[in-house]
Design a protein around this motif. Structure first.
Motif, PDB file in Angstrom:
ATOM      1  N   GLU A 384       0.602  -1.628  -0.187  1.00 57.58           N
ATOM      2  CA  GLU A 384       0.223   0.166   0.133  1.00 57.58           C
ATOM      3  C   GLU A 384       1.283   1.621  -0.037  1.00 57.58           C
ATOM      4  N   THR A 385       1.915   1.086   1.047  1.00 56.81           N
ATOM      5  CA  THR A 385       2.944   2.488   0.663  1.00 56.81           C
ATOM      6  C   THR A 385       3.220   2.635  -0.612  1.00 56.81           C
ATOM      7  N   ALA A 386       3.803   1.873  -1.043  1.00 51.14           N
ATOM      8  CA  ALA A 386       4.674   1.936  -2.408  1.00 51.14           C
ATOM      9  C   ALA A 386       3.642   2.171  -3.496  1.00 51.14           C
ATOM     10  N   GLY A 387       2.847   2.028  -3.452  1.00 51.33           N
ATOM     11  CA  GLY A 387       1.645   2.433  -4.481  1.00 51.33           C
ATOM     12  C   GLY A 387       1.298   3.872  -3.620  1.00 51.33           C
ATOM     13  N   GLU A 388       0.846   4.178  -2.697  1.00 54.05           N
ATOM     14  CA  GLU A 388       0.976   5.526  -2.370  1.00 54.05           C
ATOM     15  C   GLU A 388       1.805   6.563  -2.576  1.00 54.05           C
ATOM     16  N   TRP A 422       7.867  13.610   3.734  1.00 51.70           N
ATOM     17  CA  TRP A 422       6.113  13.219   2.641  1.00 51.70           C
ATOM     18  C   TRP A 422       4.576  13.264   3.903  1.00 51.70           C
ATOM     19  N   GLU A 423       4.700  14.256   2.754  1.00 51.67           N
ATOM     20  CA  GLU A 423       3.397  14.761   3.740  1.00 51.67           C
ATOM     21  C   GLU A 423       1.713  14.424   2.918  1.00 51.67           C
ATOM     22  N   HIS A 424       1.728  13.415   3.757  1.00 55.45           N
ATOM     23  CA  HIS A 424      -0.100  12.717   3.667  1.00 55.45           C
ATOM     24  C   HIS A 424      -0.902  13.117   3.699  1.00 55.45           C
ATOM     25  N   PRO A 425      -2.546  12.675   2.916  1.00 58.24           N
ATOM     26  CA  PRO A 425      -3.051  13.827   2.492  1.00 58.24           C
ATOM     27  C   PRO A 425      -3.721  13.264   4.284  1.00 58.24           C
ATOM     28  N   GLU A 426      -3.903  11.902   4.506  1.00 60.96           N
ATOM     29  CA  GLU A 426      -4.168  11.388   5.383  1.00 60.96           C
ATOM     30  C   GLU A 426      -3.925  11.103   6.501  1.00 60.96           C
ATOM     31  N   ILE A 438      11.022   0.927   2.155  1.00 64.28           N
ATOM     32  CA  ILE A 438      10.319   0.713   0.596  1.00 64.28           C
ATOM     33  C   ILE A 438      10.397   1.236  -0.959  1.00 64.28           C
ATOM     34  N   ALA A 439      10.942   2.641  -0.525  1.00 65.82           N
ATOM     35  CA  ALA A 439      11.415   3.446  -2.231  1.00 65.82           C
ATOM     36  C   ALA A 439      12.429   2.625  -2.697  1.00 65.82           C
ATOM     37  N   GLY A 443      12.891   0.471  -5.457  1.00 67.89           N
ATOM     38  CA  GLY A 443      13.007   1.010  -6.636  1.00 67.89           C
ATOM     39  C   GLY A 443      12.977   2.586  -6.805  1.00 67.89           C
ATOM     40  N   LEU A 444      12.303   3.108  -6.117  1.00 66.34           N
ATOM     41  CA  LEU A 444      11.284   4.516  -6.282  1.00 66.34           C
ATOM     42  C   LEU A 444      12.507   5.669  -5.749  1.00 66.34           C
TER      43      LEU A 444
END
Length: 631
Positions: A384-388, A422-426, A438-439, A443-444
């Protein structure tokens, strides 16, 4: 008597009859026209002359037609002869085997290709039946279908297996056709065939490659998954357990990047050979892709057996690999999942083993980890974190924070270090420890690093436009991005786009990233240094630096890891390490920069030892650009 003789006899008889009729008719006409003997004689001669002339004309016409007919026949015979010669040439030179039988099935002719393919000579098969070449591969029903097709359509085509003279069974593609005479009766059968052994071999190779890894010859992921499902079915019916071990070579990418993919492939082959030889029969070993291998234990009654195997593999892989003048050391990390305690399907078993493998790598590599229910939640969280995180890059949710770097002598802020947030909206501000690993795994991290670099340079230009002066802005480069040979081009492009003076940019690379492959790192650092920027070794003291290699690096700064600063000024070990690092840096003409300074005593001690720069909560936490305090 021949047809031509009968025709000639008929022509002669017709000539005699016509001559006699002419004489009778001419005599009566002369008797009626002439009374005197002289006139009769003249008329008789005249009649004979007319008959001679008529006969000559008739003979001429007949002769001309006969010669024309003979010439036409000669030409036709010549054409037929040429066609026969051409057919014979094609028959003998074609690459397909040809076999001709009479209506009773006896062989009457074969061509050269037949003899080459089957190994039989012509005199060995003439008068024989094609059943001489039967392989025993087909049953009676197969041959009944051939006879039925020939009877109904006069033709059959298909694949058939026959036997060569030396006994080898081989596949043919064969076409059989019935030949009929002028009365429509079958006179011969012609079979034309090709040896398709090579095609069959290619099909087998393709089938093999579809299920095996071409580099190592091990089963690939497709075949491994199939065997896992079969093993689980058997285990379930016999009420026994299975274990799946997922193995990954540690830091294999650095070997590929440093020594080349050819040497990396050779290492993978050696790893596969060693594991295959050591694991032996009864265990399925597969290469699932890249440097990832899978091991299936079809009979594993308890977790201790799987764990014992994992420990043995880890120890066995520590032995060096020597080939092509290289002596390489490599370690493996292993994740273990069990049936039926951890999973009931092959897909779930693999997924759980992958979660355990991730845990093993997070624990420091060269280790194994068992799957637990807790890992499922972690794995789901990672996905989930990778997708977000991908979405965060697209929607500009990432932020660059800056931590002040102070001159320890004057206490003035002289630079800043750029750090991503990372300023997550939620979820609000996500800690770096929750998404940076995770990044790196997905590879992100390389894309994030370049984004931070661009933002930091742009912010530096805005500060300069505002008249705020800083000596440098530092940017961390991950090991993944640092290993890319085109890094200097990316940095040069950012500098050109933002217009920033390269002398104001400081690129930080961790000690471990540099020492993973010193030769490649040396080239990379020199290329970056040629751009005019500054270079720093981050987290110095946490790796295994070679002083010989360190002195060759075009680096201007060593950063002391905060782990050694935390115990100052009381911990004797930290004191000794910090003194050595500072003395080493000063002897090489490098600047020294300490991280994690939280107390005034720590800053004072570092200054006394000759450390020039420092950062940490003592001087300021990481903060947005507009929150920095300018003294």
């Amino acid at each position: 008597m021949s047809v031509s003789a009968r025709d000639a006899l008929r022509m002669a008889a017709l000539y005699v009859v016509l001559s006699m009729l002419w004489l009778v008719v001419a005599g009566r006409v002369l008797d009626h026209l002439f009374d005197g003997s002289v006139a009769m004689a003249v008329g008789s001669h005249l009649s004979s002359l007319i008959w001679v002339l008529a006969s000559a004309v008739l003979i001429f016409i007949t002769r001309a037609r006969l010669l024309s007919f003979i010439g036409l026949g000669t030409r036709r015979r010549k054409q037929d002869s040429e066609r026969l010669r051409m057919a014979e040439a094609v028959f003998d030179t074609t690459l397909e085997g040809v076999l001709v039988t009479d209506r009773t099935g006896l062989i009457v002719h074969v061509n050269r290709a037949f003899m080459r393919i089957t190994g039989y000579q012509q005199d060995e098969v003439l008068g024989q039946r094609p059943s001489k070449f039967k392989s025993g591969h087909h049953g009676p029903e197969f041959y009944r279908q051939i006879y039925t097709s020939l009877a109904q359509t006069g033709e059959w085509s298909g694949e058939i297996w026959n036997r060569r003279k030396r006994g080898e069974i081989y596949p043919q593609w064969q076409t059989i056709r019935a030949i009929r005479d002028d009365q429509g009766e079958v006179s011969h059968y012609v079979a034309v065939f090709s040896d398709i052994s090579a095609i069959k071999h290619s099909e087998q190779e393709l089938a093999y490659l579809a299920h095996h890894d071409p580099l190592t010859g091990l089963p690939n992921r497709l075949l491994f998954n199939d065997r896992v499902e079969q093993a689980l079915g058997t285990a379930q019916s016999h009420k026994r357990g299975c274990a799946l071990l997922l193995m990954d070579l540690d830091h294999f990418q650095s070997i590929n990047d440093g020594l080349g993919h050819t040497l990396g492939d050779q290492l993978l082959k050696r790893v596969a050979e060693r594991l295959s030889h050591w694991l032996g029969a009864g265990v399925t070993l597969a290469r699932l892709g890249g440097d990832e291998f899978g091991v299936l234990l079809e009979r594993c009654p308890h977790v201790g057996e799987a764990a014992s195997l994992a420990r043995d593999v880890i120890e066995h892989m520590k032995e060096p690999f020597s080939f092509e003048g290289h002596r390489l050391f490599i370690s493996v990390s292993i994740g273990i999942s069990l049936f039926p305690s951890d999973a009931l399907t092959g897909e779930q078993l693999l997924r759980n083993a992958d979660s355990a493998l991730f845990k093993a790598k997070a624990n420091g590599r060269a280790d194994y980890a068992l799957y637990t229910e807790e890992l499922t939640a972690h794995a789901q969280h990672r996905v989930e974190t990778a997708g977000e995180l991908r979405r965060a890059l697209e929607q500009n949710e990432l932020r660059v924070y800056f931590q002040p770097v102070h001159d320890l002598t004057s206490g003035v802020m002289v630079g800043v270090e750029s750090l991503v947030r990372w300023e997550h909206p939620e979820r609000g501000l996500v800690p770096p420890g929750d998404f940076i690993p995770i990044a790196e795994r997905t590879g992100l991290i390389g894309e994030i690093d370049l984004w931070v670099l661009r933002q930091a340079c742009s912010q530096m230009m805005r500060w300069q436009a505002q008249g705020r002066s800083l000596a440098f802005v530092a940017v961390n480069i991950s090991s993944r991005l640092f290993s890319q040979r085109g890094l200097y081009l990316e940095v040069a492009q950012v500098l050109a786009e933002t217009g920033m003076n390269p002398a104001l940019l400081e690129v930080e690379v961790t000690e471990s990233a540099v020492m993973d492959d010193p030769e490649v790192s040396l080239e990379q650092l020199h290329r970056l240094r040629e751009l005019g920027l500054r270079l720093a070794i981050d987290d110095f003291g946490t790796g295994y630096s070679s002083l010989l290699r360190l002195k060759r690096l075009p680096v201007q700064k060593l950063k002391i890891d905060q782990g050694f600063v935390a115990g100052l000024p009381d911990d004797d070990d930290d004191i000794a390490i910090v003194r050595v690092i500072i003395a080493l840096a000063r002897s090489m003409g490098m600047q020294v920069h300490a991280e994690g300074i939280e107390q005034a005593e720590q800053a004072d001690f570092l200054l006394q030892q000759g450390c020039q720069l420092g950062q940490g909560y003592r001087f300021g936490r990481p903060m947005p650009a507009d929150a920095l305090k300018w003294g």
